[in-house]
Design an enzyme around this catalytic site. Structure first.
Site, PDB file in Angstrom:
ATOM      1  N   CYS A 182       0.847  -1.197   0.000  1.00 17.91           N
ATOM      2  CA  CYS A 182       0.000   0.000   0.000  1.00 17.91           C
ATOM      3  C   CYS A 182       0.887   1.253   0.000  1.00 17.91           C
ATOM      4  CB  CYS A 182      -0.921   0.006   1.218  1.00 17.91           C
ATOM      5  SG  CYS A 182      -0.002  -0.008   2.781  1.00 17.91           S
ATOM      6  N   ASP A 226      47.116 -29.533 -29.474  1.00 14.92           N
ATOM      7  CA  ASP A 226      48.140 -29.707 -28.449  1.00 14.92           C
ATOM      8  C   ASP A 226      47.984 -31.115 -27.862  1.00 14.92           C
ATOM      9  OD1 ASP A 226      50.105 -28.976 -26.433  1.00 14.92           O
ATOM     10  OD2 ASP A 226      48.406 -28.893 -25.056  1.00 14.92           O
ATOM     11  N   ASP A 264      45.376 -25.799 -24.104  1.00 18.40           N
ATOM     12  CA  ASP A 264      44.915 -25.527 -22.741  1.00 18.40           C
ATOM     13  C   ASP A 264      45.944 -24.812 -21.878  1.00 18.40           C
ATOM     14  OD1 ASP A 264      46.708 -27.693 -22.524  1.00 18.40           O
ATOM     15  OD2 ASP A 264      45.777 -28.316 -20.646  1.00 18.40           O
TER      16      ASP A 264
END
Length: 795
Positions: free
Chosen positions: A85, A483, A682
């Site tokens: 409200c 790799d 990686d």
């Protein structure tokens, strides 16, 4: 340089995107400017001191488009749950204004949002959310792009409904032109529609003409205005008696185009669903452990270093480190891997993953925009905004498309009216149909929508595409450099053979070896301990342990003097290796590392170690070869080891004892031969080659620099994801080509029909139906792109 992303509304076709790019790029201090028509976004790389965000947005607005600027520092809009409200509103505003660093605070009960202007040097979002929580309400972060997309879809829907409601009475009374009352109603409805729902086309056309360009808005404005003005003049009697009135043409044109815009906006939303699903995975709540005990708080209040409790079935709210507890965590939303991963003390966990069965205490290490999920979302958005090379073709075509269509419309009218002596209305109708049926919008959506869906499909399988153009490039891949260590192989030594002397128990041999290696941190020692644990054998308690670097380990155990090491240690200990000489030679020739075990100066056994292949490496290489892609393994390892691995995995060729700079040179050599080359790696030593390659593919379990350098990141350590990425790329490029083909074919076939070339056969196209076809062509392109999702079943 700063990268700024702005949401843009008001673009109607690829010509709009091209115009914005040219204007922004021309600004001093702007490095690049890319507009994604499907995302309705502008991505600018610029020098903030020379070209500010305000200057850029101002330039775009001068072109006639609306810009949703990034919120300036010190302003925050967020959602609030729990407002009931006006008293709630007053209470929350008062609570916020009590903070000296807040200048103003406004709470809206209807929209359940709050706006706060504050001093960013003294306050941040987390502190503001804490004030809201203290007041008894729940703050919710509002994502600006989601709000803009919802607002756009709602607006398109409302205008579509309004246009249909006004045009339906006109459509139903098309054959009642003789009825004066009906015509008056049609005139009023058509006028209201022309200057309400159709007003946006006038605005767009005026902005385009003012800046010396032409867009789809100009075509629509010309087509609808011509039909409306002619009907209005005819209805007013200014053209004389007997002239037809067709208000339905302009009304239906606007209604159908509005329908197409709504369907297009809805389809665009579906194209980006994968990213939205990812965003919604984030948890809104967190269990914070404090001195007072457990406290449930909004996840936005968590700070780095906070201790969190995560119970079974709950979502981990932020990135962190497990401090206490053990549990299987479902990481499928990040990695695409369906099997849960065991997490124990010391392991890292990712926000938005699900704790399945145990209780975890987690220390927060990354929050907000720094979490892995937020970084993935940011990279995917950047990828979806990236332009693929094939889109340059669409941009080139769209730049001259609209002027060409206007010229064709004039030629159509002149040919029918002046050369063929057809009635004015016939020539006029054909000319309008030509203007209306042309659709550069479909060409502008052809590439970005396909890339949006393709990158979303990839993300669902744990494949993070950081550049949208990578999907096109990888689809044309010819050579893949791999790799060895960490990519084809696990990168961790594994005990592959344990050979005891005749009469020696194998389990007893492993127990003695594990006892000797128990206190060493050497990789081979750790491999021994892993093998013993797997066999259920516990190392004994050795004494007088001595480790000699480059030799091995000696110790005493169960009354025996044990020695475990290489040939040099055995020679030093006076151990005769003849009983296993032949077997050790075979293993050494296979590229395996050896540890001899002796007790009381007598050889009792031999252990062999190797960096084993990952489970799917051989299958991945075979599938790559079946796809017509050459594979080359490159490694810094010894040639004998490389030869064995190359034979096992089945690569086409390999190079051994390669230094990091040589890897980059190899990539350059292939590229100089005109070959599209990708690199998979990686490690830090792979980063230069990853950056040099046409496509750098980083393994997700690798180093941060490798993942930062790669164009595509495999969140799982599975080489089959490279195959999947290529298949997704090929499916995406196929859809782009289909979209461009049908967008061009639609115009090549549709314009002659609209111009009346088939009218001798009784085949004509009314302007209103030409407008519907134009609107649906854009929808068909987006829907065709969404069909890329079918490739998920084949991955």
């Amino acid at each position: 340089m700063t990268t700024t992303v702005m949401s843009i509304t008001g673009m109607s076709c690829a010509s709009c995107a091209t115009r914005i790019e040219k204007a922004v790029t021309a600004l001093e201090g702007v490095s690049t400017a890319t507009v994604n028509l499907a995302l309705q976004e502008l991505v600018v790389t610029h020098d903030e001191s020379s070209a500010s965000a305000d200057m850029i947005s101002g330039t775009v607005e001068k072109l006639g488009y609306a810009v949703a600027r990034p919120k300036p520092a010190g302003e925050l809009t967020f959602g609030v749950r729990g407002l009931h409200c006006a008293s709630c509103v007053n209470r929350l505003e008062a609570k916020l204004k009590q903070e000296p660093a807040i200048d103003s605070a406004m709470v809206n009960l209807a929209t359940e949002t709050a706006f706060v202007r504050f001093d960013p040097r003294r306050l941040d979002m987390a502190a503001i959310f804490a004030l809201v929580s203290d007041a008894g309400y729940t703050p919710v972060e509002v994502r600006q792009e989601d709000t803009a997309a919802r607002d756009d879809l709602r607006s398109q829907r409302n205008w579509m409904i309004f246009s249909l409601l006004l045009s339906l009475p006109i459509m139903f009374t098309m054959g009642m032109h003789h009825n004066r009352a009906v015509m008056q109603l049609n005139c009023l409805l058509a006028t209201a529609l022309q200057f309400s729902a159709g007003l946006v086309f006038y605005r767009g056309a005026w902005a385009a003409l003012r800046n010396g360009s032409a867009t789809m808005d100009l075509l629509v404005a010309l087509g609808t205005s011509a039909a409306y003005v002619y009907s209005l003049l005819s209805y007013s009697g200014l053209l004389g008696p007997g002239h037809a009135v067709f208000f339905e043409t302009s009304a239906m044109l606007i209604a159908f185009i509005r329908l197409g815009k709504f369907l297009e906006a809805r389809a665009r939303g579906k194209a980006g669903e994968a990213l939205k699903r990812l965003l919604h995975l984030q948890s809104d709540r967190a269990r914070l452990l404090t001195d007072e005990g457990e406290k449930e708080v909004p996840a936005s209040l968590v700070r780095i270093g906070d201790m969190l409790l995560v119970r079974p079935g709950e979502i981990i709210p932020v990135d962190g480190e497990v401090v206490e507890g053990s549990s299987a965590v479902n990481e499928s939303m990040v990695t695409g891997e369906s099997l849960p991963v065991l997490k124990e003390a010391g392991d890292s966990v990712t926000g938005a993953t699900i704790n399945t069965n145990g209780v975890l205490r987690v220390r927060a290490t990354r929050i907000g925009e720094e979490t892995l999920l937020s970084q993935i979302v940011r990279m995917v958005r950047e990828a979806q905004g990236d332009k693929a090379p094939i889109q340059r073709f669409a941009d080139t075509v769209s730049s001259w498309f609209v002027p060409a269509v206007i010229i064709l419309a004039l030629i159509t009218f002149s040919t029918w009216f002046l050369v063929l002596q057809a009635p004015f209305l016939t020539a006029f109708t054909f000319a309008i149909a030509v203007i209306v049926i042309a659709c550069p919008c479909a060409m502008g959506l052809a590439t970005p929508t396909a890339i949006m869906v393709g990158s979303g499909v990839a993300l669902g399988r744990g494949i993070l595409v950081k550049r949208g153009s990578a999907l096109e490039i990888i689809s044309r891949l010819e050579v893949l450099l791999l790799d060895k260590t960490g990519t084809l192989t696990t990168g961790i030594p594994t005990m592959t053979d344990l050979i005891p002397i005749r009469g020696v128990d194998q389990d007893r041999l492993l127990e003695c070896l594990a006892t000797a290696e128990a206190c060493s941190t050497h990789p081979l020692s750790q491999a021994v301990l892993r093998a013993a644990a797997k066999a259920g054998i516990q190392p004994g308690q050795g004494g007088d342990i001595q480790e000699q670097a480059g030799y091995g380990i000696t110790c005493s155990y169960a009354g025996f003097h044990l020695a475990a090491g290489n040939e040099r240690l055995m020679e030093q200990e006076g151990v005769n290796l003849t009983p296993l000489a032949e077997r050790s030679a075979e293993l050494a020739q296979a590229g395996k590392s050896l540890i001899f075990v002796a007790a009381q100066g007598t050889l009792v056994g031999l252990a062999a170690f190797a960096d084993t292949l990952k489970p799917h490496s051989k299958q991945a290489v075979q599938e790559l070869r079946s796809m017509g892609i050459r594979t080359c393994m490159i490694t810094g390892d010894h040639r004998d080891v490389a030869t064995i691995v190359a034979e096992q995995v089945g690569v086409d060729q390999f190079e051994a004892q390669v230094l990091p700079e040589r890897k980059q040179d190899l990539v350059k050599q292939y590229q100089q031969g005109g070959v599209i080359t990708a690199m998979v790696g990686d490690g830090i030593n792979d980063a230069p080659a990853l950056a040099q390659a046409d496509i750098g593919i980083a393994i997700g379990g690798g180093t941060d620099v490798a993942k930062e350098t790669g164009d595509i990141v495999l969140m799982r350590d599975d080489l089959l994801d490279v195959v999947r990425a290529i298949r997704i790329g090929r499916a995406t490029l196929a859809k782009v080509r289909q979209n461009l083909f049908w967008a061009l074919a639609y115009n090549v076939l549709g314009i002659p029909v609209a111009a009346g070339l088939l009218s001798p056969l009784g085949i004509t196209l009314k302007p209103e139906y030409a407008g519907l076809a134009m609107a649906l062509s854009s929808v068909s392109v987006v829907v065709n792109s969404i069909m890329i999702r079918r490739v998920e079943r084949e991955l």
